[in-house]
Design a protein around this motif. Structure first.
Motif, mmCIF file in Angstrom:
data_model
loop_
_atom_site.group_PDB
_atom_site.id
_atom_site.type_symbol
_atom_site.label_atom_id
_atom_site.label_comp_id
_atom_site.label_asym_id
_atom_site.label_seq_id
_atom_site.Cartn_x
_atom_site.Cartn_y
_atom_site.Cartn_z
ATOM 1 N N ARG A 97 0.830 -1.211 0.000
ATOM 2 C CA ARG A 97 0.000 0.000 0.000
ATOM 3 C C ARG A 97 0.861 1.257 0.000
ATOM 4 O O ARG A 97 0.554 2.232 -0.686
ATOM 5 C CB ARG A 97 -0.944 -0.027 1.205
ATOM 6 C CG ARG A 97 -2.064 -1.052 1.071
ATOM 7 C CD ARG A 97 -3.070 -0.923 2.191
ATOM 8 N NE ARG A 97 -2.557 -1.438 3.458
ATOM 9 C CZ ARG A 97 -2.791 -2.668 3.907
ATOM 10 N NH1 ARG A 97 -3.504 -3.535 3.194
ATOM 11 N NH2 ARG A 97 -2.301 -3.059 5.075
ATOM 12 N N MET A 123 -4.517 -4.507 -1.793
ATOM 13 C CA MET A 123 -5.080 -3.430 -2.598
ATOM 14 C C MET A 123 -6.560 -3.606 -2.913
ATOM 15 O O MET A 123 -7.111 -2.848 -3.706
ATOM 16 C CB MET A 123 -4.291 -3.308 -3.913
ATOM 17 C CG MET A 123 -2.790 -3.109 -3.726
ATOM 18 S SD MET A 123 -2.346 -1.756 -2.602
ATOM 19 C CE MET A 123 -2.957 -0.346 -3.503
ATOM 20 N N ARG A 125 -10.438 -3.121 -2.583
ATOM 21 C CA ARG A 125 -11.269 -2.067 -2.019
ATOM 22 C C ARG A 125 -12.270 -2.682 -1.043
ATOM 23 O O ARG A 125 -12.683 -3.834 -1.199
ATOM 24 C CB ARG A 125 -12.010 -1.330 -3.132
ATOM 25 C CG ARG A 125 -11.102 -0.644 -4.139
ATOM 26 C CD ARG A 125 -11.916 0.170 -5.125
ATOM 27 N NE ARG A 125 -11.056 0.838 -6.093
ATOM 28 C CZ ARG A 125 -10.805 0.376 -7.307
ATOM 29 N NH1 ARG A 125 -11.329 -0.772 -7.706
ATOM 30 N NH2 ARG A 125 -10.009 1.046 -8.130
ATOM 31 N N PRO A 126 -12.705 -1.923 -0.027
ATOM 32 C CA PRO A 126 -13.718 -2.446 0.902
ATOM 33 C C PRO A 126 -14.967 -2.872 0.136
ATOM 34 O O PRO A 126 -15.470 -2.131 -0.719
ATOM 35 C CB PRO A 126 -13.997 -1.247 1.820
ATOM 36 C CG PRO A 126 -12.761 -0.419 1.746
ATOM 37 C CD PRO A 126 -12.245 -0.562 0.348
ATOM 38 N N THR A 127 -15.454 -4.051 0.413
ATOM 39 C CA THR A 127 -16.594 -4.580 -0.340
ATOM 40 C C THR A 127 -17.327 -5.636 0.477
ATOM 41 O O THR A 127 -16.698 -6.390 1.233
ATOM 42 C CB THR A 127 -16.118 -5.207 -1.661
ATOM 43 O OG1 THR A 127 -17.238 -5.812 -2.332
ATOM 44 C CG2 THR A 127 -15.071 -6.290 -1.418
ATOM 45 N N GLY A 150 -14.716 -8.058 3.265
ATOM 46 C CA GLY A 150 -13.737 -7.204 2.616
ATOM 47 C C GLY A 150 -12.316 -7.705 2.687
ATOM 48 O O GLY A 150 -11.398 -7.015 2.230
ATOM 49 N N TYR A 178 -5.244 -5.097 -12.397
ATOM 50 C CA TYR A 178 -5.077 -3.675 -12.104
ATOM 51 C C TYR A 178 -5.244 -2.752 -13.312
ATOM 52 O O TYR A 178 -5.394 -1.539 -13.140
ATOM 53 C CB TYR A 178 -3.698 -3.439 -11.490
ATOM 54 C CG TYR A 178 -3.514 -4.064 -10.137
ATOM 55 C CD1 TYR A 178 -4.305 -3.681 -9.064
ATOM 56 C CD2 TYR A 178 -2.536 -5.035 -9.921
ATOM 57 C CE1 TYR A 178 -4.130 -4.251 -7.806
ATOM 58 C CE2 TYR A 178 -2.354 -5.606 -8.671
ATOM 59 C CZ TYR A 178 -3.155 -5.210 -7.620
ATOM 60 O OH TYR A 178 -2.985 -5.769 -6.376
ATOM 61 N N LEU A 207 -12.619 -4.850 -8.250
ATOM 62 C CA LEU A 207 -12.471 -4.517 -6.824
ATOM 63 C C LEU A 207 -11.067 -4.034 -6.481
ATOM 64 O O LEU A 207 -10.833 -3.576 -5.364
ATOM 65 C CB LEU A 207 -12.795 -5.738 -5.965
ATOM 66 C CG LEU A 207 -14.226 -6.268 -6.039
ATOM 67 C CD1 LEU A 207 -14.334 -7.583 -5.257
ATOM 68 C CD2 LEU A 207 -15.208 -5.239 -5.479
ATOM 69 N N PHE A 208 -10.129 -4.137 -7.433
ATOM 70 C CA PHE A 208 -8.735 -3.856 -7.125
ATOM 71 C C PHE A 208 -8.267 -2.590 -7.829
ATOM 72 O O PHE A 208 -8.637 -2.317 -8.957
ATOM 73 C CB PHE A 208 -7.859 -5.033 -7.559
ATOM 74 C CG PHE A 208 -8.227 -6.324 -6.889
ATOM 75 C CD1 PHE A 208 -7.696 -6.649 -5.656
ATOM 76 C CD2 PHE A 208 -9.152 -7.173 -7.480
ATOM 77 C CE1 PHE A 208 -8.062 -7.833 -5.022
ATOM 78 C CE2 PHE A 208 -9.519 -8.351 -6.851
ATOM 79 C CZ PHE A 208 -8.979 -8.683 -5.623
ATOM 80 N N GLY A 209 -7.450 -1.821 -7.130
ATOM 81 C CA GLY A 209 -6.858 -0.636 -7.718
ATOM 82 C C GLY A 209 -5.540 -0.324 -7.042
ATOM 83 O O GLY A 209 -5.352 -0.600 -5.855
#
Length: 211
Positions: A97, A123, A125-127, A150, A178, A207-209
């Motif tokens: 991160r 990496m 994202r909250p989900t 998450g 990504y 969901l990833f970035g």
């Protein structure tokens, strides 16, 4: 009688706990050796495949140092992390991160399968989403469980309950996870393989970035 564990080699002569940690895993390649063992025990040559820049002599030295420090254990030709070694997972995730915030990252350089999986755990994202994903990279297979809290939980090995499987090398799958290109385009041009529920796979990688 069990031999007493040796103290870490002193690199930083300080009482700081961070300096003490670096005395244990701060040598070049040491933390990346632990990374390669984070998801499954491996033989010497399998570790080297994940660290193409390391020489056999240096890897032997690092494994010995990590074993002396109680981070790595060896048995039946396999190297594995101890509980102490597995405790480095949050350190690796935090470094992923932190590194994503700094310019200069070049995703065209070699990315090992384990490195990609660990970066994904950092990496995401909250989900509240649920998913079981399969990733196959050469002779290494992983199952990634997303259970609505998450947190992405990876394990080595294939799982027949996976809704979809992505295949390719570490760099191509990093591009799929990504990058901006749709999975359907990457699968169509042969960059990656995709079997199973294509829509669920796209929802998953969205969901990833990196930033």
């Amino acid at each position: 009688m069990t031999e007493p564990r040796q103290s870490p080699r002193i690199r930083y002569d300080e009482g700081c706990l961070a300096a003490h940690a670096l005395n244990v895993v701060g040598d070049r390649w040491a933390l990346l050796v632990a990374r390669e063992l984070m998801l499954t025990p491996k033989r010497f040559q399998a570790i080297r495949r994940g660290l193409p820049g390391v020489t056999a002599a240096v890897l032997t030295q690092r494994l010995g140092q990590l074993a002396e420090a109680g981070v790595v254990a060896q048995g039946a030709g396999l190297y594995a992390l101890t509980d102490s070694g597995r405790g480095l997972m949050p350190v690796l995730q935090a470094m992923c991160r932190w590194g994503a915030l700094h310019p200069g990252h070049d995703p065209r350089r070699f990315i090992s399968p384990t490195a990609l999986i660990i970066s994904m755990t950092a990496m995401i994202r909250p989900t509240p989403a649920h998913a079981v994903a399969g990733l196959v990279m050469g002779d290494e297979a992983f199952t990634l469980h997303l259970t609505g809290d998450g947190i992405l939980r990876p394990r080595a090995g294939a799982d027949p309950t996976a809704g979809f499987v992505l295949s390719g090398n570490g760099n191509d799958l990093a591009r799929a996870v990504y990058g901006p290109a749709p999975l359907s385009d990457l699968a169509r041009n042969g960059t990656i393989g995709l079997t199973g529920d294509a829509a669920a796979a796209q929802d998953f990688v969205d969901l990833f970035g990196l930033r």
